[in-house]
Write a protein that holds these residues in place. Structure first.
Motif, PDB file in Angstrom:
ATOM      1  N   PRO A 106       6.897  15.583  26.527  1.00  0.00           N
ATOM      2  CA  PRO A 106       5.492  15.795  26.161  1.00  0.00           C
ATOM      3  C   PRO A 106       4.563  16.021  27.343  1.00  0.00           C
ATOM      4  O   PRO A 106       3.517  16.644  27.200  1.00  0.00           O
ATOM      5  N   THR A 107       4.944  15.563  28.511  1.00  0.00           N
ATOM      6  CA  THR A 107       4.080  15.787  29.681  1.00  0.00           C
ATOM      7  C   THR A 107       4.064  17.254  30.086  1.00  0.00           C
ATOM      8  O   THR A 107       3.059  17.757  30.584  1.00  0.00           O
ATOM      9  N   THR A 108       5.172  17.946  29.877  1.00  0.00           N
ATOM     10  CA  THR A 108       5.272  19.362  30.220  1.00  0.00           C
ATOM     11  C   THR A 108       4.857  20.257  29.062  1.00  0.00           C
ATOM     12  O   THR A 108       4.297  21.331  29.272  1.00  0.00           O
ATOM     13  N   TYR A 109       5.114  19.819  27.839  1.00  0.00           N
ATOM     14  CA  TYR A 109       4.896  20.650  26.651  1.00  0.00           C
ATOM     15  C   TYR A 109       3.771  20.083  25.789  1.00  0.00           C
ATOM     16  O   TYR A 109       3.999  19.577  24.698  1.00  0.00           O
ATOM     17  N   ARG A 110       2.562  20.176  26.273  1.00  0.00           N
ATOM     18  CA  ARG A 110       1.382  19.692  25.540  1.00  0.00           C
ATOM     19  C   ARG A 110       0.787  20.777  24.654  1.00  0.00           C
ATOM     20  O   ARG A 110       0.302  20.490  23.571  1.00  0.00           O
ATOM     21  N   ASP A 111       0.810  21.987  25.125  1.00  0.00           N
ATOM     22  CA  ASP A 111       0.196  23.114  24.421  1.00  0.00           C
ATOM     23  C   ASP A 111       1.129  23.600  23.313  1.00  0.00           C
ATOM     24  O   ASP A 111       2.279  23.958  23.582  1.00  0.00           O
ATOM     25  N   PRO A 112       0.670  23.641  22.048  1.00  0.00           N
ATOM     26  CA  PRO A 112       1.522  24.099  20.945  1.00  0.00           C
ATOM     27  C   PRO A 112       2.104  25.499  21.169  1.00  0.00           C
ATOM     28  O   PRO A 112       3.238  25.770  20.772  1.00  0.00           O
ATOM     29  N   ALA A 113       1.360  26.375  21.822  1.00  0.00           N
ATOM     30  CA  ALA A 113       1.866  27.725  22.087  1.00  0.00           C
ATOM     31  C   ALA A 113       3.047  27.677  23.053  1.00  0.00           C
ATOM     32  O   ALA A 113       4.019  28.426  22.907  1.00  0.00           O
ATOM     33  N   VAL A 114       3.000  26.797  24.031  1.00  0.00           N
ATOM     34  CA  VAL A 114       4.099  26.649  24.987  1.00  0.00           C
ATOM     35  C   VAL A 114       5.324  26.063  24.279  1.00  0.00           C
ATOM     36  O   VAL A 114       6.458  26.501  24.508  1.00  0.00           O
ATOM     37  N   VAL A 115       5.104  25.093  23.399  1.00  0.00           N
ATOM     38  CA  VAL A 115       6.199  24.508  22.626  1.00  0.00           C
ATOM     39  C   VAL A 115       6.856  25.581  21.762  1.00  0.00           C
ATOM     40  O   VAL A 115       8.084  25.704  21.715  1.00  0.00           O
ATOM     41  N   ARG A 116       6.038  26.372  21.085  1.00  0.00           N
ATOM     42  CA  ARG A 116       6.577  27.435  20.213  1.00  0.00           C
ATOM     43  C   ARG A 116       7.415  28.426  21.027  1.00  0.00           C
ATOM     44  O   ARG A 116       8.518  28.787  20.633  1.00  0.00           O
ATOM     45  N   ARG A 117       6.892  28.857  22.184  1.00  0.00           N
ATOM     46  CA  ARG A 117       7.644  29.802  23.020  1.00  0.00           C
ATOM     47  C   ARG A 117       8.968  29.193  23.497  1.00  0.00           C
ATOM     48  O   ARG A 117       9.997  29.861  23.517  1.00  0.00           O
ATOM     49  N   ALA A 118       8.949  27.913  23.850  1.00  0.00           N
ATOM     50  CA  ALA A 118      10.177  27.256  24.309  1.00  0.00           C
ATOM     51  C   ALA A 118      11.221  27.242  23.189  1.00  0.00           C
ATOM     52  O   ALA A 118      12.390  27.581  23.417  1.00  0.00           O
ATOM     53  N   PHE A 119      10.809  26.879  21.981  1.00  0.00           N
ATOM     54  CA  PHE A 119      11.765  26.856  20.869  1.00  0.00           C
ATOM     55  C   PHE A 119      12.208  28.263  20.487  1.00  0.00           C
ATOM     56  O   PHE A 119      13.360  28.460  20.082  1.00  0.00           O
ATOM     57  N   GLU A 120      11.346  29.245  20.625  1.00  0.00           N
ATOM     58  CA  GLU A 120      11.756  30.627  20.366  1.00  0.00           C
ATOM     59  C   GLU A 120      12.842  31.053  21.357  1.00  0.00           C
ATOM     60  O   GLU A 120      13.803  31.725  20.984  1.00  0.00           O
ATOM     61  N   GLN A 121      12.691  30.659  22.612  1.00  0.00           N
ATOM     62  CA  GLN A 121      13.706  30.988  23.612  1.00  0.00           C
ATOM     63  C   GLN A 121      15.021  30.257  23.323  1.00  0.00           C
ATOM     64  O   GLN A 121      16.100  30.835  23.439  1.00  0.00           O
ATOM     65  N   ILE A 122      14.931  29.007  22.939  1.00  0.00           N
ATOM     66  CA  ILE A 122      16.132  28.245  22.592  1.00  0.00           C
ATOM     67  C   ILE A 122      16.815  28.867  21.379  1.00  0.00           C
ATOM     68  O   ILE A 122      18.035  29.022  21.349  1.00  0.00           O
ATOM     69  N   ALA A 123      16.024  29.267  20.385  1.00  0.00           N
ATOM     70  CA  ALA A 123      16.576  29.834  19.143  1.00  0.00           C
ATOM     71  C   ALA A 123      17.283  31.167  19.369  1.00  0.00           C
ATOM     72  O   ALA A 123      18.079  31.586  18.534  1.00  0.00           O
ATOM     73  N   GLN A 124      17.017  31.831  20.483  1.00  0.00           N
ATOM     74  CA  GLN A 124      17.740  33.066  20.792  1.00  0.00           C
ATOM     75  C   GLN A 124      19.184  32.780  21.180  1.00  0.00           C
ATOM     76  O   GLN A 124      20.024  33.672  21.156  1.00  0.00           O
ATOM     77  N   GLN A 125      19.481  31.529  21.510  1.00  0.00           N
ATOM     78  CA  GLN A 125      20.818  31.180  21.978  1.00  0.00           C
ATOM     79  C   GLN A 125      21.568  30.238  21.038  1.00  0.00           C
ATOM     80  O   GLN A 125      22.794  30.188  21.075  1.00  0.00           O
ATOM     81  N   VAL A 126      20.853  29.469  20.241  1.00  0.00           N
ATOM     82  CA  VAL A 126      21.497  28.502  19.355  1.00  0.00           C
ATOM     83  C   VAL A 126      20.808  28.521  17.987  1.00  0.00           C
ATOM     84  O   VAL A 126      19.733  29.087  17.824  1.00  0.00           O
ATOM     85  N   THR A 127      21.446  27.885  17.032  1.00  0.00           N
ATOM     86  CA  THR A 127      20.871  27.716  15.697  1.00  0.00           C
ATOM     87  C   THR A 127      20.071  26.425  15.676  1.00  0.00           C
ATOM     88  O   THR A 127      20.529  25.399  16.178  1.00  0.00           O
ATOM     89  N   LEU A 128      18.889  26.482  15.093  1.00  0.00           N
ATOM     90  CA  LEU A 128      18.023  25.303  15.046  1.00  0.00           C
ATOM     91  C   LEU A 128      17.809  24.832  13.613  1.00  0.00           C
ATOM     92  O   LEU A 128      17.727  25.632  12.683  1.00  0.00           O
ATOM     93  N   VAL A 129      17.701  23.515  13.474  1.00  0.00           N
ATOM     94  CA  VAL A 129      17.360  22.891  12.189  1.00  0.00           C
ATOM     95  C   VAL A 129      16.609  21.597  12.504  1.00  0.00           C
ATOM     96  O   VAL A 129      16.930  20.906  13.469  1.00  0.00           O
TER      97      VAL A 129
END
Length: 170
Positions: free
Chosen positions: A24-47
């Motif tokens: 949470p110290t690095t990922y406070r901004d919802p837009a940054v969180v969304r981009r991080a999960f979008e990048q992760i989702a390009q490589q793995v399946t998320l649920v």
């Protein structure tokens, strides 16, 4: 022996699961969180909550046409998933379609429901194109979600567990 032969509705053979959390110290901004999960989702399946860890977040869903009151709700488990979730988990889409990359925030609000939920909400009817409201809506804006697919039922509590109504959001 009976539990070993009870279908769970998914197949995790050959798959690994891991929990992902962002500091949470690095990922406070919802837009940054969304981009991080979008990048992760390009490589793995998320649920948001995988099977065998129990049901997802419990929500009362109200099918369109029923009064927007708590007694009209069907208690259902919610899972937020990436578009490839059903294919990865080998959960069949019984009717309609799974999510696509176009099912994103700002597009039409869509959902995939389990066969159990479809049977409870619209017995004997085609659920594709039907809508339901969930807890995020209000009486003036129910924030309807349109059903685009029906997934096979999953025993999220394991082979001895019951089949709960479920719905999936992209």
């Amino acid at each position: 022996l009976v539990l070993q032969s009870t279908p769970e509705g998914f197949d995790m053979a050959g798959l690994s699961a891991a929990r992902v959390s962002l500091p949470p110290t690095t990922y406070r901004d919802p837009a940054v969180v969304r981009r991080a999960f979008e990048q992760i989702a390009q490589q793995v399946t998320l649920v948001s909550s995988r099977p065998l860890t129990g049901p997802g977040t419990d929500n009362g869903l109200i099918p369109e046409g029923r009064p927007l009151r708590p007694e009209s709700a069907i208690q259902s488990s919610m899972r937020i998933i990436s578009p490839d979730y059903f294919a990865t988990m080998r959960i069949p889409i019984r009717h309609g379609r799974a999510f696509t990359a176009q099912d994103v925030r700002g597009a039409n609000r869509v959902a995939v429901v389990s066969q159990r939920f479809a049977d409870l909400a619209w017995p004997g009817q085609d659920p594709i194109g039907r809508r339901f409201a969930s807890c995020e809506g209000s009486p003036t804006d129910p924030m309807w979600k349109t059903v685009v697919g029906v997934a096979g039922d999953v025993r999220s509590r394991g082979p001895a567990g019951q089949i709960d109504p479920e719905f999936y959001l992209p």
